[in-house]
Enzyme design. Sequence first.
Site, PDB file in Angstrom:
ATOM      1  N   GLU A  72       0.816  -1.215   0.000  1.00 26.55           N
ATOM      2  CA  GLU A  72       0.000   0.000   0.000  1.00 26.55           C
ATOM      3  C   GLU A  72       0.853   1.270   0.000  1.00 26.55           C
ATOM      4  OE1 GLU A  72      -0.597  -2.662   1.777  1.00 26.55           O
ATOM      5  OE2 GLU A  72      -2.714  -3.209   1.630  1.00 26.55           O
TER       6      GLU A  72
ATOM      7  N   MET B 237      24.305   8.264   2.357  1.00 27.27           N
ATOM      8  CA  MET B 237      24.151   9.565   3.010  1.00 27.27           C
ATOM      9  C   MET B 237      24.488   9.461   4.496  1.00 27.27           C
ATOM     10  SD  MET B 237      23.699  12.654   2.779  1.00 27.27           S
ATOM     11  CE  MET B 237      22.837  13.340   1.379  1.00 27.27           C
TER      12      MET B 237
ATOM     13  N   LYS C  67     -17.616  -0.483   5.850  1.00 29.26           N
ATOM     14  CA  LYS C  67     -18.057  -1.397   4.789  1.00 29.26           C
ATOM     15  C   LYS C  67     -19.566  -1.346   4.561  1.00 29.26           C
ATOM     16  CE  LYS C  67     -17.235  -6.152   3.316  1.00 29.26           C
ATOM     17  NZ  LYS C  67     -16.606  -7.438   3.681  1.00 29.26           N
TER      18      LYS C  67
ATOM     19  N   PHE D  92     -11.987  -7.603  13.648  1.00 33.36           N
ATOM     20  CA  PHE D  92     -10.899  -8.065  12.803  1.00 33.36           C
ATOM     21  C   PHE D  92     -10.485  -6.947  11.839  1.00 33.36           C
ATOM     22  CE2 PHE D  92      -9.413 -10.178   8.846  1.00 33.36           C
ATOM     23  CZ  PHE D  92      -8.207 -10.633   9.354  1.00 33.36           C
ATOM     24  N   GLN D  93      -9.212  -6.641  11.823  1.00 36.68           N
ATOM     25  CA  GLN D  93      -8.635  -5.595  10.981  1.00 36.68           C
ATOM     26  C   GLN D  93      -9.251  -4.222  11.218  1.00 36.68           C
ATOM     27  OE1 GLN D  93      -8.478  -7.131   6.909  1.00 36.68           O
ATOM     28  NE2 GLN D  93      -6.482  -8.027   7.402  1.00 36.68           N
TER      29      GLN D  93
HETATM   30  C1  LIG Z   1      12.495   5.207   5.376  1.00 41.10           C
HETATM   31  C2  LIG Z   1      13.788   5.817   5.746  1.00 41.10           C
HETATM   32  N1  LIG Z   1      14.620   5.202   6.617  1.00 41.10           N
HETATM   33  C3  LIG Z   1      15.807   5.762   6.940  1.00 41.10           C
HETATM   34  C4  LIG Z   1      16.182   6.966   6.419  1.00 41.10           C
HETATM   35  C5  LIG Z   1      17.511   7.596   6.812  1.00 41.10           C
HETATM   36  N2  LIG Z   1      18.373   7.710   5.624  1.00 41.10           N
HETATM   37  C6  LIG Z   1      18.475   8.831   4.896  1.00 41.10           C
HETATM   38  S1  LIG Z   1      19.458   8.666   3.563  1.00 41.10           S
HETATM   39  C7  LIG Z   1      19.818   7.077   3.965  1.00 41.10           C
HETATM   40  C8  LIG Z   1      20.747   6.257   3.126  1.00 41.10           C
HETATM   41  C9  LIG Z   1      20.223   5.978   1.775  1.00 41.10           C
HETATM   42  O1  LIG Z   1      21.017   4.963   1.197  1.00 41.10           O
HETATM   43  P1  LIG Z   1      20.877   4.598  -0.318  1.00 41.10           P
HETATM   44  O2  LIG Z   1      19.449   4.413  -0.659  1.00 41.10           O
HETATM   45  O3  LIG Z   1      21.794   3.486  -0.653  1.00 41.10           O
HETATM   46  O4  LIG Z   1      21.330   5.948  -1.031  1.00 41.10           O
HETATM   47  P2  LIG Z   1      22.787   6.626  -1.045  1.00 41.10           P
HETATM   48  O5  LIG Z   1      22.812   7.653   0.035  1.00 41.10           O
HETATM   49  O6  LIG Z   1      23.797   5.554  -0.833  1.00 41.10           O
HETATM   50  O7  LIG Z   1      22.872   7.266  -2.384  1.00 41.10           O
HETATM   51  C10 LIG Z   1      19.158   6.695   5.139  1.00 41.10           C
HETATM   52  C11 LIG Z   1      19.268   5.390   5.787  1.00 41.10           C
HETATM   53  C12 LIG Z   1      15.265   7.589   5.535  1.00 41.10           C
HETATM   54  N3  LIG Z   1      15.513   8.787   4.994  1.00 41.10           N
HETATM   55  N4  LIG Z   1      14.115   6.995   5.199  1.00 41.10           N
END
Ligand SMILES: Cc1ncc(C[n+]2csc(CCOP(=O)(O)OP(=O)(O)O)c2C)c(N)n1
Lengths: 156, 588
Positions: B48, B487, B165, B115-116
């Site tokens: 979703e 990042m 529903k 339920f749900q």
């Molecule tokens: C749902 C979610 N979980 C954690 C984060 C924290 N976060 C921000 S950037 C990042 C790393 C992203 O890694 P990747 O997708 O490999 O991209 P890269 O930075 O390596 O280009 C994380 C864990 C986030 N922004 N969103």
Amino acid sequence: MKRRAILAFTLDNPGVLNKVSMLIRKKMYNVDTLTVCRSRIPGVSRMTITLREDDQTRVTQIIKQLEKFTEVISAKELDTDHSYWREVAIVKLEVDVAHLQDFTERYNFEILEQKGEDVHILQIVGSTRRIDAFLDEVGQEHIIEIARTGVTALEK
Amino acid sequence: MTGKKLLLKALKDRGVKYIFGYTGGAIMPVFDEMEKLENFTFVMSRHEQGAAFMAQGVSRASLSTGHPQIGVCMSTSGPGAMNLVTGIADAHMDSIPMLAITGQVATGVIATDAFQESDVVGVMMPICKQTYMPLYADDIEKTIHEGFYVATTGRGGPVVIDIPKDVQNAQVSHDYQFDPVAFRPHLPGYFYSPTPEREPLQRAIELINRSERPVMFCGHGVINSNAGQLLQKFAEKVNIPVAFTLHGLSAMPADHPLSLGMMGMHGTVEANRAILEADLLISFGMRFDDRVTGKLNEYAQNADVIHVEIDPSEIDKNVRTSVAINADVYRTLHVLLDDPMVTFKPRRRWLETIDVFRNVMAESLAAEIAHGVGTGNKLLMKTIIHQLSEVTQGRDLIVSDVGQHQMMAARFYNYQTNNSWYASGGAGTMGCSLPMAVGVKLARPDERVWSISGDGGFQMNAQELGTIMEHNIDVKIIILNNGYLGMVRQWQTFFFDGCYAGTPMQSPDFKLLAQAYGIPHRKVENLEDVTPALQEAIDHQGPMVLEFICDPTEVVLPMVPSGGGFEDMIVKHPQKIDKDLAGEGDAA
Ligand SMILES: Cc1ncc(C[n+]2csc(CCOP(=O)(O)OP(=O)(O)O)c2C)c(N)n1
Ligand SMILES: [Mg+2]
């Protein structure tokens, strides 16, 4: 910290109180009291919120955030000079009548019931400070239980 | 007539073409009805959350077309609705109008922990613009139309409608009877003021004419009110450089002589330095969030601030304004452009100063891009984005995920098309790109769409390859695979002494994964193969996955550390700084 009162008119919908209380939590406002009653207009409630905040921009922000809710028709701050703030306290206390008599001149209270020798239930109306002063003067050690409504306010 | 029919007719009436979602017990009646009507294309996401981002994609991409559509996603109660939460919260942070319709357990069992059953209204209330739970089929028409109205007017946002529903199935005595002309939602507490007032506009014009070192800000409000062209004209008319928020990008060509590029944490030196030195900031449709301002009490100390913003609660929230214009950006720019008092100034000294800022990193970045590889001869993300920009001439639609690759895509793609850049900004939700790209492609079928993800974010919604396969949705999928949550790794390099906790990541064989969905895949490891691979994806009809093996030590620079001011901007990799000090040059 400065005490503030915010008056809001809201639609009388189930979600409104929920939204307001979530806002208070989310933005970490120091809310003291929140009272809600019907207004003169059917379907519209009147909400008075008192809180402590020195920072005027934060207060403005609260008002804007309240106004942002679809259900809030208007919100504004009431300042003490131009509005009445009142609350009601119902107090159960253990004290002899003579002692209470000392205060009848200066405080506007009414004895609702006397239970036994010296247990009284009384009601006092006034500003928060006035009620606090009354309770202090009577003596906190006499008090068994207090119910306070929280502040409601009206513009002059 | 039944509640479910009223619902679908109301959606149809509002120009909805696509419904993204996933079925389940509490929404089955609506799905059943939808199957019998031929009005909608139902797109089944594989989760979703994917449906919510697809709906966002439709809203975001179509707003600048002749036929803006509002994205609609649909799910069952309980777990279905809870899976929508992230996508809805994300839309809320980014002011994206959309509609989420969730089935709810029947009114007879609500509040029995049926339920749900989950308290969808309670959960959604703080993360969307408005929630509804119609309890009678008679209320459905009004609710849907009011929902659209609230979602799309003022500052846009997601609206959630939770329909029990039995209400979906209930009979009403009348036919669908909505009259769009007569429709006036009864919302005595809902206000927005699109038209700018005369008095603050006058003061704004005075400030603009008087200013010697002004900077204009282009925020998401410019994109959302479709005012990119007006902004460009106005910038040219008054000769004022423009800095962009993440979501303001693509409102104006990125290489326009007055463009300073992105501002804020990973903004350009020229944007951030110009803001530091400015005497006037003219901000259009933005909210001065912390990624943009850095440390607030050091932000633009010497500048007056003109803030044009549709949401009054954003004005004076983070930055104190000198002139507040609570109005729609498009209308405000329209009035400003026609005002004879607004004057052109050469501003030679200011523009020269800015050119000096431009040059701080220009050369080193250009050299890096040209060099193309980093440690172990692995590819640099900035080079890949640059080459993508070259082969597509900056004209394609870019849907980014969240991470280093996002900042690279924001910085190094030369946006030429209005409203051609999409990403999760306010929430920064990893995994948004792949599903959002599906929505973008459906809304703008004649344009080429690229989904750019990291190896981390791609795997957060990789299941949506199933949707792409099923509908043969022609998105070009780029995975910039650096083997890390890059990042976060960058922050660890800068601020955690290079302790890489929880950031190295093993990925599956993306080739096998793509193949499992019948989607072709190319893995690119060498610099000379980058452009040919991009070209191959362009020439290929249908979706394709391009995986680039990237250097994990590449960092996004400059960077204003979180909570720091623009003075604290990091422009060099710390390892490189150390080596410089040791006289070892730049060889990292
Ligand atoms: C749902 C979610 N979980 C954690 C984060 C924290 N976060 C921000 S950037 C990042 C790393 C992203 O890694 P990747 O997708 O490999 O991209 P890269 O930075 O390596 O280009 C994380 C864990 C986030 N922004 N969103
Ligand atoms: Mg990565």
